[in-house]
Design a protein around this motif. Structure first.
Motif, PDB file in Angstrom:
ATOM      1  N   GLY B 244       0.803  -1.218   0.000  1.00  0.00           N
ATOM      2  CA  GLY B 244       0.000   0.000   0.000  1.00  0.00           C
ATOM      3  C   GLY B 244       0.837   1.269   0.000  1.00  0.00           C
ATOM      4  O   GLY B 244       0.346   2.335  -0.362  1.00  0.00           O
ATOM      5  N   THR B 245       2.085   1.154   0.385  1.00  0.00           N
ATOM      6  CA  THR B 245       2.983   2.297   0.273  1.00  0.00           C
ATOM      7  C   THR B 245       3.069   2.712  -1.204  1.00  0.00           C
ATOM      8  O   THR B 245       3.164   1.837  -2.070  1.00  0.00           O
ATOM      9  CB  THR B 245       4.393   1.903   0.755  1.00  0.00           C
ATOM     10  N   ALA B 246       3.059   3.985  -1.473  1.00  0.00           N
ATOM     11  CA  ALA B 246       3.211   4.419  -2.869  1.00  0.00           C
ATOM     12  C   ALA B 246       4.672   4.251  -3.255  1.00  0.00           C
ATOM     13  O   ALA B 246       5.536   4.980  -2.775  1.00  0.00           O
ATOM     14  CB  ALA B 246       2.778   5.875  -3.027  1.00  0.00           C
ATOM     15  N   VAL B 247       4.930   3.294  -4.125  1.00  0.00           N
ATOM     16  CA  VAL B 247       6.304   3.085  -4.583  1.00  0.00           C
ATOM     17  C   VAL B 247       6.662   4.159  -5.605  1.00  0.00           C
ATOM     18  O   VAL B 247       7.806   4.612  -5.675  1.00  0.00           O
ATOM     19  CB  VAL B 247       6.457   1.682  -5.206  1.00  0.00           C
ATOM     20  N   GLY B 248       5.711   4.591  -6.371  1.00  0.00           N
ATOM     21  CA  GLY B 248       5.968   5.626  -7.377  1.00  0.00           C
ATOM     22  C   GLY B 248       4.686   5.903  -8.140  1.00  0.00           C
ATOM     23  O   GLY B 248       3.599   5.544  -7.686  1.00  0.00           O
ATOM     24  N   ARG B 249       4.870   6.535  -9.267  1.00  0.00           N
ATOM     25  CA  ARG B 249       3.713   6.884 -10.098  1.00  0.00           C
ATOM     26  C   ARG B 249       3.969   6.363 -11.500  1.00  0.00           C
ATOM     27  O   ARG B 249       5.117   6.128 -11.884  1.00  0.00           O
ATOM     28  CB  ARG B 249       3.524   8.401 -10.096  1.00  0.00           C
ATOM     29  N   LEU B 250       2.885   6.166 -12.228  1.00  0.00           N
ATOM     30  CA  LEU B 250       3.040   5.632 -13.585  1.00  0.00           C
ATOM     31  C   LEU B 250       3.985   6.511 -14.390  1.00  0.00           C
ATOM     32  O   LEU B 250       3.849   7.736 -14.396  1.00  0.00           O
ATOM     33  CB  LEU B 250       1.689   5.583 -14.309  1.00  0.00           C
ATOM     34  N   THR B 251       4.929   5.882 -15.077  1.00  0.00           N
ATOM     35  CA  THR B 251       5.802   6.655 -15.972  1.00  0.00           C
ATOM     36  C   THR B 251       4.963   7.172 -17.140  1.00  0.00           C
ATOM     37  O   THR B 251       3.905   6.616 -17.460  1.00  0.00           O
ATOM     38  CB  THR B 251       6.918   5.750 -16.538  1.00  0.00           C
ATOM     39  N   PRO B 252       5.438   8.241 -17.759  1.00  0.00           N
ATOM     40  CA  PRO B 252       4.679   8.754 -18.922  1.00  0.00           C
ATOM     41  C   PRO B 252       4.449   7.672 -19.972  1.00  0.00           C
ATOM     42  O   PRO B 252       3.356   7.573 -20.545  1.00  0.00           O
ATOM     43  CB  PRO B 252       5.580   9.873 -19.441  1.00  0.00           C
ATOM     44  N   ALA B 253       5.445   6.847 -20.203  1.00  0.00           N
ATOM     45  CA  ALA B 253       5.285   5.816 -21.232  1.00  0.00           C
ATOM     46  C   ALA B 253       4.166   4.840 -20.851  1.00  0.00           C
ATOM     47  O   ALA B 253       3.308   4.482 -21.671  1.00  0.00           O
ATOM     48  CB  ALA B 253       6.596   5.058 -21.419  1.00  0.00           C
TER      49      ALA B 253
END
Lengths: 556, 556
Positions: B244-253
């Motif tokens: 549930g920790t936010a590891v990151g966000r979707l890359t633009p690609a």
């Protein structure tokens, strides 16, 4: 001219006659007659009242009609000269017992009693006297009766004492009117000869008689019920004779009826299973006889009486005069395999069996045949009907250990067969532990046709097993009794030993133990005995607890 | 406008996407995509060489294709505005692990390694590393490693250490070329976000990680194989984060490829079975969660770490941050019933089931439904696949005691069900014995559809059982992770506790224990524990002996 003997094998549903050449044992003719009434377990003949569950009666007229017709048939078939028949012998189910008048008339044939169910012969498998059997056992145990351990500590509801007590309690008028309580076998001989004797085989195994100690005491009997103390003194024949003893000769009336010579010797009879010992070729100590059917009966002759654990009985002169005949038993053997095939084998096996024209058990046998000792990873305690010998406990039950998701039906079947063989080995050891020698094994009965099973038994016991050659071992044994009753002077034999030596056929097959398998089974048997002791000798009482719980829940 | 989260449930054969309204938990759309290569257990893609038995691989390209297609499908189905998707969460089989380059490229995608079987992701059920697992367990036991008891004293061949050691030993070139050994779940998140972290759930249960003690020591690893000591230091990600920790966000690609907003939060993932705890509505201590399928996985949240007997693992932050998540297991449950129905139920039952349009298990259930506690007279130890918890012994096996000639198939089935319930009770008591509270039970999985079975479990445990309401509990749990990664500021939730409270559906059914049955089962359970202790804790080693003998005979 050859001399002949007729063996009469009185079974549960029918009687068989076997006409035998006494010098060779050759079966010259045989015939079977079903009893008109069969097993009477629903209604008394001529009445509409239903019998209680667990009841099983027979009609004595069926026995006489059956012997008359089958003797006529074998004489007709063989075309021998009837005067060449020197003797008649009988084997009979036991304890099949009836109340009779002093003149031999069965009470059930008297109009006053024919509608009374307690007046009829109670067949061996009549189980109406369970409560009486339990009380007799408890009473004997409380008094420390010396005879109780000879029966594995338990008096069966099938035996004489419980059946007589059942009558005394539930039909005192019939008990009073009965001059004799007598085995069906002895009653038939009485009819044929006019002489009354009690055969030592049934008397010893089923009637609590002992050659040196006699019958249970008046004191003991009185403690069961006032008036019951006179049972043996007044109502049971006192003349106890070994099987094969000439009780008498055919009466003129019976000689005419049977078309046999007046004076044909009639032998003291024997229990059917025990007759098969003789028919199987055994008349001396050291050979362990197994009659393998739905259950297995084990018989062993020996020179001495010893306290063998859980034996079903030991009787001096019970089979061959001069020897002690021991009996043990496994309660479910063929029955266990049949249960398994019927209740726990999946459809694919049934379909394959049908396709190959085999029984399910034959298919399982074929599938299990390549498996080595213990390769199933399973070990079984074969107590689906309790353990008769050596533990004498009906409150035990079956156990399977070692199942995994890769366990298959033929493996379970293999383990069931191994378990019954281990059970047999435990029984053999109950004899050898008492220094009673067991040097080889003779087997009879339907299961001997399964060669995989027979090899496992040879491997597990580490002993040669000979499959008895006689197709009708009990009837042949009965004919041997007739030959001995006639005696050598009349063309028969003077001893059973001689009769067996001359008249028993060679084994049809010998199974030799395979040493490598025996070594593996020695290891596995050690595991088996640990389970056996743990569940059977008090380490865990879970089997008893589970049976009790089931009974309680079912009744609630 | 509602906010949505997408839960991705990566299974053995396929991936499922579930589009969920984060304020209600309502499942708006779902889609499933089978992996093109499925489970690779015969031949490597593009080669003809056969894989060894026990091998099971996957293709990482299948995971990415699957998530792309299923996300496209749920967006199309639901017609929602994709900008309303705030987060993505994943659950995944575990330990499914792959070697990768530092840039994230799986080694199996490099031409130099694509024909090397050790370069491919090893699926959770790859069992090629059993020898390594046995050596790791023995080595850890010999050194008295503190972490070994946390895993019931046994490292499974399915886990990270054996799988990595298998590569180090059998393909040292691949071991050297692997910059990362990483769970498939973490690899997918890495791909989607460009950020690499290790999820605490898989790291703790399958990767021997502990929040306070870290990874196994270099000393320990060096003793397994020279060069292996660098495994954790050099090749396994150090950043361990709670699900549930936010590891990151979707890359633009990836945002473009998925038609989702750039910046969509991607949560640290979780093991599939553990996701079902959240989807089942549990985020706090005291509720015992059972996922009941072919095997049963038990999960319990608690406030403290204690030495629970035979637990499969305990991981701080493993499911919900701040709690210790315990896992136990029963190795064969549905598998046992399926074995029974397939291998030991006679044709008449199969025929009746077909006639009634039922499965054999459904027919057995109907027949067993009226039976009371212990009325079968049978007691079973349900160890057909060994005992995972509490004994942690794969060398145990199944036992049935109490069989008689009147035992019928539905009675055996009833006793098998009871046995699995007793096994569950033993596991619950392993927690309560350590003063870890168990106040109620939530159940999920296919077996919850069998109401007879569920009632028996309630009666045996003496506790209420709620059947989880979510049709896709794991995917819903994954969607909850996505909602938490997004956070309340973006329309999601700030904590898992809140997400579960808002998004989990009510139970579909509650089973209350019937007191009279529970009292009976208390008695029967006492007998069960005696058998359990005798056969499982050294009273008798017969199960181990029989398994060893079988293995020996089969190999000979």
């Amino acid at each position: 001219m050859p001399t002949y003997s007729i063996g009469l094998d009185f079974g549960t549903e029918s009687v068989r006659a076997l006409l035998v050449d006494v010098s060779t044992g050759e079966a010259v003719a045989t015939a079977v007659e079903s009893y008109a009434e069969g097993v009477i377990d629903e209604r008394l003949p001529g009445t509409t009242s239903r019998l209680p569950p667990d009841w099983a009666l027979q009609n004595p007229a069926d026995w006489l009609t059956g012997l008359e017709r089958t003797i006529a048939a074998v004489l007709a078939q063989s075309r021998i000269d009837p005067s060449a028949v020197a003797g008649i012998g009988l084997d009979f189910t036991s304890c099949t017992v009836l109340p009779a008048h002093a003149d031999g008339t069965p009470l059930c044939e008297l109009p006053a009693f024919s509608a009374e169910r307690h007046a009829w012969p109670k067949l061996w498998k009549h189980h109406g006297a369970q409560a009486q059997a339990d009380r007799i056992t408890a009473h004997a145990a409380a008094r420390g009766e010396r005879w109780l351990p000879r029966y594995g500590g338990r008096i069966s509801s099938e035996w004489l004492l419980p059946k007589a007590l059942e009558i005394a309690e539930e039909a005192p008028g019939i008990f009073a009117a009965a001059d004799r309580f007598i085995e069906g076998a002895d009653w038939v001989v009485w009819r044929l000869t006019g002489s009354l004797a009690r055969n030592a085989c049934a008397a010893g195994y089923k009637g609590t008689w002992h050659k040196r100690e006699g019958d249970p005491s008046r004191d003991f009997l009185a403690g069961l019920r006032p008036g019951f103390e006179a049972l043996y003194a007044a109502k049971v024949p006192h003349d106890v004779v070994a099987p094969g003893t000439a009780v008498g000769r055919l009466t003129p009336a019976w000689a005419e009826r049977l078309h046999l010579p007046v004076g044909t010797a009639v032998a003291a009879p024997i229990i059917d299973a025990h007759a098969a010992v003789l028919g199987g070729g055994v008349a001396a100590p050291g050979t362990f006889v197994m009659m393998m059917g739905t259950s297995t009966c084990h018989l062993l002759l020996a020179d001495a009486e010893r306290p063998v654990e859980g034996m079903a009985g030991v009787v001096e002169d019970g089979i061959v005069p001069g020897y002690f005949a021991y009996e043990s038993g496994q309660a479910a053997v063929g029955d266990l395999f049949a249960w398994y095939a019927h209740h726990a084998v999946p459809p694919s096996y049934h379909a394959a069996a049908a396709e190959q024209g085999l029984s399910v058990q034959a298919l399982l046998t074929a599938g299990a045949d390549g498996l080595g000792p213990g390769s199933s990873g399973l070990l079984v305690l074969d107590w689906w009907q309790g353990n008769r010998s050596t533990l004498g406990r009906s409150d035990l039950s079956g156990l399977i250990v070692g199942a995994t998701l890769s366990t298959r039906a033929e493996e379970i079947f293999h383990a069931l067969v191994e378990a019954t063989a281990f059970g047999t080995r435990a029984i053999i050891e109950s004899y050898t532990d008492q220094a009673l020698p067991v040097t080889s094994i003779v087997a009879g009965g339907g299961l001997t046709r399964n060669s995989m099973l027979m090899q496992i038994y040879a491997d597990v016991t580490g002993r040669q097993i000979a499959v008895a050659g006689a197709a009708q071992a009990s009837a042949l044994g009965a004919a041997m009794l007739g030959a001995v009753a006639a005696g050598a002077g009349r063309g028969g034999h003077d001893t059973l030993t001689e009769a067996v030596a001359r008249m028993a056929p060679a084994p049809t097959r010998l199974y030799e133990p395979i040493d490598a398998n025996t070594r593996e089974y020695d290891l596995l048997y050690r595991e088996y005995t640990r389970l056996y002791d743990y569940f059977g000798r008090g380490g865990s009482e879970i089997m008893k607890t589970l049976r009790g719980r089931r009974r309680r829940v079912k009744q609630a």
